[in-house]
Write an enzyme that holds these catalytic residues in place. Sequence first.
Site, PDB file in Angstrom:
ATOM      1  N   LYS A  15       0.832  -1.207   0.000  1.00  0.00           N
ATOM      2  CA  LYS A  15       0.000   0.000   0.000  1.00  0.00           C
ATOM      3  C   LYS A  15       0.873   1.266   0.000  1.00  0.00           C
ATOM      4  O   LYS A  15       0.625   2.196  -0.762  1.00  0.00           O
ATOM      5  CB  LYS A  15      -0.935   0.024   1.227  1.00  0.00           C
ATOM      6  CG  LYS A  15      -1.856  -1.186   1.331  1.00  0.00           C
ATOM      7  CD  LYS A  15      -2.855  -1.031   2.473  1.00  0.00           C
ATOM      8  CE  LYS A  15      -2.233  -0.935   3.850  1.00  0.00           C
ATOM      9  NZ  LYS A  15      -1.487  -2.135   4.303  1.00  0.00           N
ATOM     10  N   ARG A  90      -8.731   1.365   9.882  1.00  0.00           N
ATOM     11  CA  ARG A  90      -8.300   0.002  10.199  1.00  0.00           C
ATOM     12  C   ARG A  90      -9.318  -0.717  11.064  1.00  0.00           C
ATOM     13  O   ARG A  90      -9.130  -1.885  11.388  1.00  0.00           O
ATOM     14  CB  ARG A  90      -6.975   0.074  10.938  1.00  0.00           C
ATOM     15  CG  ARG A  90      -5.771  -0.396  10.116  1.00  0.00           C
ATOM     16  CD  ARG A  90      -4.561  -0.279  10.988  1.00  0.00           C
ATOM     17  NE  ARG A  90      -3.399  -0.977  10.602  1.00  0.00           N
ATOM     18  CZ  ARG A  90      -2.351  -0.446   9.993  1.00  0.00           C
ATOM     19  NH1 ARG A  90      -2.398   0.793   9.574  1.00  0.00           N
ATOM     20  NH2 ARG A  90      -1.271  -1.165   9.789  1.00  0.00           N
ATOM     21  N   ARG A 129      11.908  -6.130   4.522  1.00  0.00           N
ATOM     22  CA  ARG A 129      11.779  -4.667   4.410  1.00  0.00           C
ATOM     23  C   ARG A 129      12.859  -3.952   5.236  1.00  0.00           C
ATOM     24  O   ARG A 129      13.182  -4.366   6.347  1.00  0.00           O
ATOM     25  CB  ARG A 129      10.396  -4.249   4.903  1.00  0.00           C
ATOM     26  CG  ARG A 129      10.220  -2.728   4.931  1.00  0.00           C
ATOM     27  CD  ARG A 129       8.806  -2.308   4.884  1.00  0.00           C
ATOM     28  NE  ARG A 129       8.043  -2.626   6.087  1.00  0.00           N
ATOM     29  CZ  ARG A 129       6.744  -2.371   6.212  1.00  0.00           C
ATOM     30  NH1 ARG A 129       6.082  -1.817   5.227  1.00  0.00           N
ATOM     31  NH2 ARG A 129       6.109  -2.687   7.319  1.00  0.00           N
ATOM     32  N   ARG A 162      12.345  -2.184  10.787  1.00  0.00           N
ATOM     33  CA  ARG A 162      11.356  -1.675  11.743  1.00  0.00           C
ATOM     34  C   ARG A 162      11.189  -2.673  12.885  1.00  0.00           C
ATOM     35  O   ARG A 162      11.193  -3.877  12.658  1.00  0.00           O
ATOM     36  CB  ARG A 162      10.012  -1.465  11.023  1.00  0.00           C
ATOM     37  CG  ARG A 162       9.875  -0.069  10.453  1.00  0.00           C
ATOM     38  CD  ARG A 162       8.668   0.066   9.572  1.00  0.00           C
ATOM     39  NE  ARG A 162       7.421  -0.380  10.152  1.00  0.00           N
ATOM     40  CZ  ARG A 162       6.234  -0.241   9.569  1.00  0.00           C
ATOM     41  NH1 ARG A 162       6.144   0.342   8.399  1.00  0.00           N
ATOM     42  NH2 ARG A 162       5.140  -0.669  10.145  1.00  0.00           N
ATOM     43  N   ARG A 173       0.501  -8.749  13.802  1.00  0.00           N
ATOM     44  CA  ARG A 173      -0.131  -7.731  12.943  1.00  0.00           C
ATOM     45  C   ARG A 173      -1.074  -8.377  11.926  1.00  0.00           C
ATOM     46  O   ARG A 173      -2.126  -7.812  11.607  1.00  0.00           O
ATOM     47  CB  ARG A 173       0.941  -6.897  12.235  1.00  0.00           C
ATOM     48  CG  ARG A 173       1.651  -5.960  13.207  1.00  0.00           C
ATOM     49  CD  ARG A 173       2.978  -5.477  12.650  1.00  0.00           C
ATOM     50  NE  ARG A 173       2.825  -4.610  11.524  1.00  0.00           N
ATOM     51  CZ  ARG A 173       3.758  -4.442  10.584  1.00  0.00           C
ATOM     52  NH1 ARG A 173       4.877  -5.107  10.632  1.00  0.00           N
ATOM     53  NH2 ARG A 173       3.543  -3.606   9.592  1.00  0.00           N
TER      54      ARG A 173
HETATM   55  P1  AMP Z   1       1.712   0.679   9.227  1.00  0.00           P
HETATM   56  O1  AMP Z   1       2.929   1.507   8.975  1.00  0.00           O
HETATM   57  O2  AMP Z   1       0.518   1.111   8.459  1.00  0.00           O
HETATM   58  O3  AMP Z   1       1.997  -0.802   9.098  1.00  0.00           O
HETATM   59  O4  AMP Z   1       1.324   0.913  10.776  1.00  0.00           O
HETATM   60  C1  AMP Z   1       2.227   0.555  11.809  1.00  0.00           C
HETATM   61  C2  AMP Z   1       1.483   0.496  13.120  1.00  0.00           C
HETATM   62  O5  AMP Z   1       0.929   1.778  13.435  1.00  0.00           O
HETATM   63  C3  AMP Z   1       0.303  -0.457  13.181  1.00  0.00           C
HETATM   64  O6  AMP Z   1       0.699  -1.816  13.436  1.00  0.00           O
HETATM   65  C4  AMP Z   1      -0.495   0.129  14.340  1.00  0.00           C
HETATM   66  O7  AMP Z   1       0.092  -0.166  15.587  1.00  0.00           O
HETATM   67  C5  AMP Z   1      -0.320   1.635  14.096  1.00  0.00           C
HETATM   68  N1  AMP Z   1      -1.392   2.176  13.219  1.00  0.00           N
HETATM   69  C6  AMP Z   1      -1.255   2.670  11.962  1.00  0.00           C
HETATM   70  N2  AMP Z   1      -2.439   3.060  11.469  1.00  0.00           N
HETATM   71  C7  AMP Z   1      -3.359   2.796  12.423  1.00  0.00           C
HETATM   72  C8  AMP Z   1      -4.778   2.946  12.507  1.00  0.00           C
HETATM   73  N3  AMP Z   1      -5.501   3.444  11.477  1.00  0.00           N
HETATM   74  N4  AMP Z   1      -5.400   2.558  13.650  1.00  0.00           N
HETATM   75  C9  AMP Z   1      -4.696   2.062  14.693  1.00  0.00           C
HETATM   76  N5  AMP Z   1      -3.366   1.867  14.678  1.00  0.00           N
HETATM   77  C10 AMP Z   1      -2.690   2.233  13.549  1.00  0.00           C
END
Ligand code: AMP
Length: 217
Positions: A15, A90, A129, A162, A173
């Site tokens: 994404k 989410r 990654r 990360r 996740r």
């Molecule tokens: P991402 O970079 O999108 O994989 O997000 C990394 C982490 O940020 C996720 O595993 C969540 O802990 C938090 N996070 C990102 N977006 C959201 C969201 N819309 N709602 C809740 N937690 C989020």
Amino acid sequence: MSLRIVLLGPPGAGKGTHAKILSERHSIPHISTGDLLRSQIQKGTALGKRAKSFIDSGKLVPDELVVEMVSERLQSDDVRNGFILDGFPRTVEQAESLEAFLKQARKPLDFALEFGTSERVVIDRLSGRRACPNCGANYHIRNIPPKREGICDVCGSSLVQRKDDTPETIRKRLEVYQKQTAPLIEFYGTRNLLKVVNGDLEIEPLQAELARELQVR
Ligand code: AMP
């Protein structure tokens, strides 16, 4: 022409990579809640402090914190012509908040794009990654290698893995995605707003598929 879309799909579906390309092509901001939260953590803000333990353990940050952060971001000037939301909503609660917000602004969503992706591909992408802690650029040790190993092409910083891209947190996740985020596929499906693309494809063929979907909207 304006474009307001959300990207759905598990972590590692691509994404972020595709949102960056579409953002440049359509001159609209790429809003990644993961990036926004990581930047809050780096700056040491109150929100960052509250969010850190959730992120590090692969859980979702509470809805009210994320919804407030996104509502603020969506009121910025640069969102006039649209946005690409990546990683938000989410949960069904977040999707309902977004729907109410956009309804009030009379700027409804054009559609939700689901990146249908198999677990094998997602695990390979996440475990390979590497990210730049300074500018946020993402790489993959095999699929998107930097020009110099371990060094960001954009800003020259040392790349890191990360904290939430370790095998145990990746598993968590993916579990959270199935339980809390996958119901959004039905949420947008029942509103006739869902388009599905093949997230297993490499970058170029998937960009071609996205370009076709965006043309026929
Ligand atoms: P991402 O970079 O999108 O994989 O997000 C990394 C982490 O940020 C996720 O595993 C969540 O802990 C938090 N996070 C990102 N977006 C959201 C969201 N819309 N709602 C809740 N937690 C989020």
